[in-house]
Design a protein around this motif. Structure first.
Motif, short mmCIF file in Angstrom:
data_model
loop_
_atom_site.label_atom_id
_atom_site.label_comp_id
_atom_site.label_asym_id
_atom_site.label_seq_id
_atom_site.Cartn_x
_atom_site.Cartn_y
_atom_site.Cartn_z
N LEU A 1 0.82 -1.23 -0.14
CA LEU A 1 0.04 0.02 0.13
C LEU A 1 0.83 1.38 0.13
CD1 LEU A 1 -3.13 0.90 0.04
CD2 LEU A 1 -2.93 1.01 2.73
N GLU A 2 0.56 2.12 -0.82
CA GLU A 2 1.47 3.19 -1.14
C GLU A 2 0.60 4.66 -1.03
OE1 GLU A 2 3.30 3.28 -5.01
OE2 GLU A 2 4.75 1.71 -4.42
N GLU A 3 -0.64 4.48 -1.38
CA GLU A 3 -1.47 5.69 -1.07
C GLU A 3 -2.80 5.39 -0.27
OE1 GLU A 3 -3.72 9.12 -3.92
OE2 GLU A 3 -2.36 7.78 -4.72
N LEU A 4 -3.17 6.01 0.88
CA LEU A 4 -4.19 5.79 1.73
C LEU A 4 -5.20 7.23 1.70
CD1 LEU A 4 -6.05 4.08 3.35
CD2 LEU A 4 -4.33 4.61 5.07
N SER A 5 -6.20 7.32 1.40
CA SER A 5 -7.23 8.22 1.61
C SER A 5 -8.21 7.93 2.63
CB SER A 5 -7.50 8.74 0.11
OG SER A 5 -6.68 8.94 -0.53
#
Length: 469
Positions: free
Chosen positions: A282-286
């Protein structure tokens, strides 16, 4: 005299022998047989006709036409549908992405016959059922689309298709498009997701609206899923529930996720921790309008490879964060993005800065409550090299300087529409720092810039001249 008169017509008309057409044709025919130039011309004549036939697009086969149509710019592709039925079908074979507005168009199979090579299908609009046209039309704008609705729908809520109807459409979609890569749908059940997952083995991007824990039981079948957006609750539209149970199922089933967005979802520390431990890629979490229980923020420290952390339209971050020594850090984080969030609690914002102290880029867009005291806690992020501020009306030059003087690696600064940051309050030390930046954008006090540009034009006088009697 009689002999002269008998020969005069022949002498006066030397080409009268052309009237004997039969003899003339025989002569010409013999000349063509003996002259090779006439033979070459006759042999080349059929080729000329063939070349002329190539000018007619109807004589080209489908493969050549598809190659030609694929090179037409996007702005000029729509008129191609009107040329002929053949071009209509060929142009449909080139379409890769479709937004379905009519659910019957999918269930009847017309979608596949019209667009046989789709890889991206958006079913969100088609999942809303409007039996009759609205009497009083109101345009409802949401993040995922716009709808023309009646007042009755605003009172009773938008009418979404049942799970059984949605699952039937997903089954039809799965049978027709095994190479599907991206899908967006509302109110699907775990049965519908299983039918997609079993047939569409290379699906990489999925968007689920009106999601709950039970739906997520079928998400483990998507082994190659990389991008996932879960929408649980949307105020005034629908209400779903995603808790720690659903987040744990998600974490254990989709371990190859690269980008995850949670909107209107619940949960707590345990659910976020499970995502961080299982989704190692996981590289981007919103987080958008999250409903996560207090004390969850420190669980983000388990996301070892997280590079981008984004908060959008959040009423709060974490009202009861952990103490500093238990907060942890996201070691690989590069970017922190805050948009339309309420940042009124100093302790919560400080805990966020502490968690993201390795970030190199900070973005604050239209965030409420970001005062000088709260923004000053960002000085603990010593690696920041880029800062963007827009619409932060409570921040002043003093608060800006209280943090950026600690950022020795700062290279880029953008300040836009921050009404309390005045040009006249910029100190010489701060001006020197600005001059050393590689990228600098300064449109802080837009009102003063507008007033200065209107000097001498007579505008902006509040009707002073017209008010005189």
């Amino acid at each position: 005299m009689s002999q002269k008169s008998s020969r005069s017509p022949t002498l006066n008309k030397p080409f009268s022998w052309f009237k004997k057409t039969k003899t003339l044709n025989n002569i010409l025919f013999s000349m063509k047989l003996q002259n090779p130039q006439f033979k070459s011309n006759n042999l080349d004549q059929p080729n000329i006709n063939k070349t002329q036939n190539l000018d007619d697009p109807n004589q080209l086969n489908d493969e050549i036409l598809i190659k030609i149509l694929s090179r037409v710019p996007e702005a000029h592709k729509n008129p191609n549908y009107l040329v002929s039925k053949q071009w209509l079908n060929l142009q449909g074979r080139l379409v890769r992405s479709v937004r379905v507005l009519d659910w019957d168009f999918l269930v009847s199979g017309r979608l596949f016959s019209r667009f046989p090579n789709l890889v991206h299908v958006d079913l969100i609009h088609g999942c809303f059922n409007f039996d009759s046209p609205p009497k009083i039309c109101i345009l409802l704008n949401l993040d995922f689309g716009s709808f023309h609705v009646d007042l009755d729908y605003l009172n009773d809520g938008l009418c979404v298709l049942s799970s059984e109807e949605v699952d039937l459409g997903l089954k039809v979609l799965a049978n027709g498009y095994p190479n599907l890569r991206k899908l967006a749908v509302v109110n699907a059940s775990e049965i519908g997701l299983l039918s997609i997952g079993e047939e569409c083995l290379i699906l990489q991007e999925l968007e689920l609206h009106l999601c709950n824990d039970r739906v997520l039981c079928g998400i483990a079948v998507f082994r190659n899923l990389q991008i996932l957006k879960l929408v649980g609750s949307v105020d005034g539209v629908y209400d779903g529930l995603v808790s720690d149970v659903g987040l744990t199922i998600l974490a254990q089933g989709c371990k190859r996720l690269v980008k995850l967005e949670l909107r209107g979802c619940g949960g707590s520390y345990d659910g976020i921790k499970a995502i961080g431990q299982c989704c190692q890629m996981l590289e981007e979490l919103s987080f958008s309008d999250h409903r996560i229980e207090d004390g969850w923020l420190s669980a983000l420290s388990y996301c070892d490879n997280l590079k981008t952390l984004r908060f959008v339209s959040c009423k709060s971050i974490d009202r009861s964060p952990a103490i500093d020594r238990d907060m942890g850090v996201c070691p690989a984080l590069e970017r922190l993005h805050m948009e339309k969030c309420q940042l009124r609690q100093k302790r919560s914002v400080r805990a966020l800065f502490l968690l993201c102290r390795s970030a190199r880029e900070l973005v604050f867009n239209n965030c409420w409550g970001l005062t000088d005291d709260i923004f000053g806690t960002g000085k603990i992020c010593r690696r920041v090299n880029s800062l963007s501020l827009e619409g932060c009306s409570r921040l002043t030059v003093e608060g800006l300087a209280s943090a950026i003087f600690y950022w020795n690696d700062l290279e880029s600064l953008s300040v836009t529409s921050c009404s309390n940051i005045k040009d006249s309050e910029v100190t010489p030390e701060l001006a020197t720092l600005f001059s050393a930046l590689k990228k600098f954008t300064w449109k802080a006090d837009t009102r003063s810039l507008l007033s200065a540009s209107l000097v001498g034009t007579g505008m902006g006088k509040r009707g002073k001249i017209f008010g005189k009697k």
